[in-house]
Design a protein around this motif. Structure first.
Motif, PDB file in Angstrom:
ATOM      1  N   SER A 138       0.870  -1.285  -0.212  1.00  0.00           N
ATOM      2  CA  SER A 138      -0.091  -0.071   0.033  1.00  0.00           C
ATOM      3  C   SER A 138       0.968   1.160  -0.014  1.00  0.00           C
ATOM      4  O   SER A 138       1.855   1.310   0.840  1.00  0.00           O
ATOM      5  N   CYS A 139       0.412   2.128  -0.807  1.00  0.00           N
ATOM      6  CA  CYS A 139       1.424   3.327  -1.031  1.00  0.00           C
ATOM      7  C   CYS A 139       0.447   4.623  -1.071  1.00  0.00           C
ATOM      8  O   CYS A 139      -0.483   4.489  -1.745  1.00  0.00           O
ATOM      9  N   LEU A 140       0.873   5.411  -0.332  1.00  0.00           N
ATOM     10  CA  LEU A 140       0.079   6.986  -0.519  1.00  0.00           C
ATOM     11  C   LEU A 140       0.990   7.854  -0.990  1.00  0.00           C
ATOM     12  O   LEU A 140       1.846   8.076  -0.666  1.00  0.00           O
ATOM     13  N   VAL A 141       0.606   8.481  -2.120  1.00  0.00           N
ATOM     14  CA  VAL A 141       1.016   9.488  -2.680  1.00  0.00           C
ATOM     15  C   VAL A 141       0.258  10.900  -2.382  1.00  0.00           C
ATOM     16  O   VAL A 141      -0.665  10.945  -2.529  1.00  0.00           O
ATOM     17  N   TYR A 142       1.138  11.670  -1.868  1.00  0.00           N
ATOM     18  CA  TYR A 142       0.563  13.162  -1.585  1.00  0.00           C
ATOM     19  C   TYR A 142       1.355  14.423  -1.731  1.00  0.00           C
ATOM     20  O   TYR A 142       2.715  14.276  -2.223  1.00  0.00           O
ATOM     21  N   GLY A 143       0.505  15.393  -2.208  1.00  0.00           N
ATOM     22  CA  GLY A 143       1.425  16.685  -2.605  1.00  0.00           C
ATOM     23  C   GLY A 143       0.555  17.544  -3.159  1.00  0.00           C
ATOM     24  O   GLY A 143      -0.788  17.333  -3.304  1.00  0.00           O
ATOM     25  N   LEU A 144       0.929  18.710  -3.747  1.00  0.00           N
ATOM     26  CA  LEU A 144       0.053  19.986  -4.243  1.00  0.00           C
ATOM     27  C   LEU A 144      -0.356  19.364  -5.626  1.00  0.00           C
ATOM     28  O   LEU A 144       0.031  18.345  -6.224  1.00  0.00           O
ATOM     29  N   PRO A 145      -1.588  19.986  -5.939  1.00  0.00           N
ATOM     30  CA  PRO A 145      -2.166  19.690  -7.170  1.00  0.00           C
ATOM     31  C   PRO A 145      -1.312  19.867  -8.432  1.00  0.00           C
ATOM     32  O   PRO A 145      -0.439  20.752  -8.440  1.00  0.00           O
ATOM     33  N   GLY A 146      -1.357  19.001  -9.409  1.00  0.00           N
ATOM     34  CA  GLY A 146      -0.572  19.211 -10.601  1.00  0.00           C
ATOM     35  C   GLY A 146       0.671  18.693 -10.640  1.00  0.00           C
ATOM     36  O   GLY A 146       1.518  19.173 -11.387  1.00  0.00           O
ATOM     37  N   THR A 147       1.306  17.888  -9.460  1.00  0.00           N
ATOM     38  CA  THR A 147       2.593  17.643  -9.439  1.00  0.00           C
ATOM     39  C   THR A 147       2.859  16.228 -10.145  1.00  0.00           C
ATOM     40  O   THR A 147       3.994  15.639  -9.918  1.00  0.00           O
ATOM     41  N   GLY A 148       2.045  15.665 -10.708  1.00  0.00           N
ATOM     42  CA  GLY A 148       2.150  14.304 -11.066  1.00  0.00           C
ATOM     43  C   GLY A 148       1.803  13.258 -10.749  1.00  0.00           C
ATOM     44  O   GLY A 148       2.066  11.961 -11.082  1.00  0.00           O
ATOM     45  N   LYS A 149       1.047  13.470  -9.592  1.00  0.00           N
ATOM     46  CA  LYS A 149       0.691  12.165  -8.759  1.00  0.00           C
ATOM     47  C   LYS A 149      -0.180  11.084  -9.517  1.00  0.00           C
ATOM     48  O   LYS A 149       0.202   9.876  -9.471  1.00  0.00           O
ATOM     49  N   THR A 150      -1.301  11.416 -10.140  1.00  0.00           N
ATOM     50  CA  THR A 150      -1.972  10.540 -11.138  1.00  0.00           C
ATOM     51  C   THR A 150      -1.343   9.920 -12.039  1.00  0.00           C
ATOM     52  O   THR A 150      -1.073   8.841 -12.459  1.00  0.00           O
ATOM     53  N   GLN A 151      -0.122  10.630 -12.615  1.00  0.00           N
ATOM     54  CA  GLN A 151       0.525  10.266 -13.755  1.00  0.00           C
ATOM     55  C   GLN A 151       1.431   9.119 -13.093  1.00  0.00           C
ATOM     56  O   GLN A 151       1.942   8.263 -13.857  1.00  0.00           O
ATOM     57  N   ILE A 152       1.978   9.497 -12.063  1.00  0.00           N
ATOM     58  CA  ILE A 152       2.898   8.051 -11.247  1.00  0.00           C
ATOM     59  C   ILE A 152       2.078   6.921 -11.111  1.00  0.00           C
ATOM     60  O   ILE A 152       2.585   5.759 -11.565  1.00  0.00           O
ATOM     61  N   ALA A 153       0.799   6.992 -10.766  1.00  0.00           N
ATOM     62  CA  ALA A 153       0.026   5.737 -10.900  1.00  0.00           C
ATOM     63  C   ALA A 153      -0.214   5.073 -12.209  1.00  0.00           C
ATOM     64  O   ALA A 153       0.060   3.807 -12.303  1.00  0.00           O
ATOM     65  N   ILE A 154      -0.491   5.823 -12.890  1.00  0.00           N
ATOM     66  CA  ILE A 154      -0.694   5.359 -14.408  1.00  0.00           C
ATOM     67  C   ILE A 154       0.724   4.601 -14.983  1.00  0.00           C
ATOM     68  O   ILE A 154       0.647   3.628 -15.576  1.00  0.00           O
TER      69      ILE A 154
END
Ligand SMILES: Nc1ncnc2c1ncn2[C@@H]1O[C@H](COP(=O)(O)OP(=O)(O)OP(=O)(O)O)[C@@H](O)[C@H]1O
Ligand SMILES: [Mg+2]
Length: 388
Positions: A138-154
């Protein structure tokens, strides 16, 4: 676009052979896709071209999956996603893996390496098993909007060649008492049945119901269901969660994640790489690159991508204008982003801007470079700088 994934695979295989004539044809295809408005597909090909440029040692290795963590039925295009039983609304969207070479967003060197090593963990389950250890599940990715978090998951899902079951938690939340908890349970049940990565995007939405004083019982139920579901899933499959508001998360939920990754705003070096990724086909000189990087201090990767489109539009319609004019126009129409001081300076008079840049970095913004940036002679720039 129909059949594009096949075209993409053909291009990837062909580019791997390092044949200049083949490369030229892929470039032509990319250009004509762009011209015909198929921007998404053009970007995919541009990335393939860029990765094949870097040489094989930097290409992500082909990953083979093994071990128990990814057992289960296979998802296919016909598998119906789980739905809210009351409203029939889908609880998740299924995204099938496309391109194993999908790059991670541009991150600092250390962070990039840390993420790469997580992907290696998840793709070497057998080797870990031999050492009697399990990968983090399980991995939680957090940070400001638009920093590429969803792109990391993809990118992770593509590299592991697994479908992503993407749940937007705000979509799961129902106004009917008890339904939210049931939706969450159904979602996990679905994810546990199939070989997939479960992605909980906008994860903080669960915390939002807490604001309603009438919902104390409901939020307890929801958090408990979530905790139990996360615990059960830890033995079955990989869960990624993403949030912009990590401080809203319940402490017990926060602790459930074995890996927690903070994605910061990009530093100078990363910004320069992001600019170099998004500004082409506009060619920037070193000093223009330095200027954009300075101007975008405090921007997210997504902000820089949006800005690049803005500047390209301006330059396409005003080819006779200076690059600086495009940046000024961007700042005027996008107030309130990034370092306010820098935005103010770019709009101030040229002398003041030149002096500020020279002070910032006399190597990048030396007299010769400033002269080319402002379209003036070096003696003029020298005079401007002296007036300080
Ligand atoms: N570090 C980066 N390198 C390259 N591109 C980036 C980077 N960060 C963001 N982008 C671009 O911005 C787009 C949006 O990023 P993404 O949706 O992954 O951000 P996010 O952190 O999930 O944002 P949000 O919190 O708003 O959901 C990406 O698809 C990518 O094109
Ligand atoms: Mg996102």
């Amino acid at each position: 676009m129909e059949h594009f994934s096949i075209i993409q695979s053909l291009c990837r295989i062909g580019l791997g052979a390092n044949e200049p004539a083949f490369r030229r044809q892929v470039e032509r295809l990319q250009e004509s896709l762009l011209a015909s408005g198929a921007e998404k597909e053009a970007v995919v090909l541009a990335r393939l071209l860029a990765t094949s440029d870097k040489g094989s040692e930097l290409r992500p290795s082909k990953l083979s999956l093994s071990g128990g963590m990814f057992r289960g039925e296979r998802l296919n295009e016909k598998t119906p996603p789980p739905v809210d039983k009351e409203t029939g609304a889908p609880l998740a969207e299924i995204r099938f893996p496309m391109d194993a070479d999908t790059p991670l967003p541009i991150l600092g060197f250390e962070l990039q390496k840390a993420l790469e090593s997580l992907v290696m963990e998840w793709s070497n389950l057998d080797a870990l098993g031999a050492m009697e250890v399990h990968p983090a599940t399980s991995c939680l990715v957090y940070g400001l909007p638009g920093t590429g978090k969803t792109q990391i998951a993809i990118a992770i899902a593509n590299r592991l060649n697994l479908p992503l079951v993407i749940a937007r938690l705000d979509g799961l939340i129902s106004s009917f008492l008890g339904t939210t908890a049931r939706n969450i349970a159904n979602l996990f049940h679905f994810a546990n049945r199939y070989q997939c990565i479960l992605l909980l995007d906008e994860f903080d939405a669960v915390a939002k119901i807490r604001d309603d004083p009438h919902e104390v019982g409901e939020i307890k139920r929801v958090v408990n269901t979530l905790l139990q579901s996360l615990d059960a899933r830890a033995r079955i499959g990989l869960t990624l969660a993403i949030t912009n508001h990590e401080n809203l998360l319940d402490k017990a939920i926060w602790r459930r994640f074995e890996v927690r990754i903070f994605i910061p705003l990009p530093e100078t070096q990363s910004r320069e790489k992001i600019i170099s990724q998004y500004f082409p086909p506009l060619r920037l000189s070193d000093v223009q690159l330095g200027l954009v990087s300075w101007l975008t201090e405090g921007f997210s990767g997504a902000d820089i991508e949006t800005m690049s489109r803005n500047v390209k539009r301006y330059m396409a319609l005003n080819p006779q204008e200076e690059f600086l004019a495009a940046l000024r126009s961007y700042v005027l129409t996008n107030a309130g982003q990034g370092a306010r001081e820098h935005q103010k300076l770019i709009l101030s008079d040229q002398h003041e801007l030149a002096r500020a840049l020279y002070k910032e970095d006399a190597r990048v913004f030396n007299q010769a470079n400033l002269a080319s940036l402002f379209g003036k002679t070096q003696p003029t720039i020298a005079r401007w700088l002296k007036a300080d």
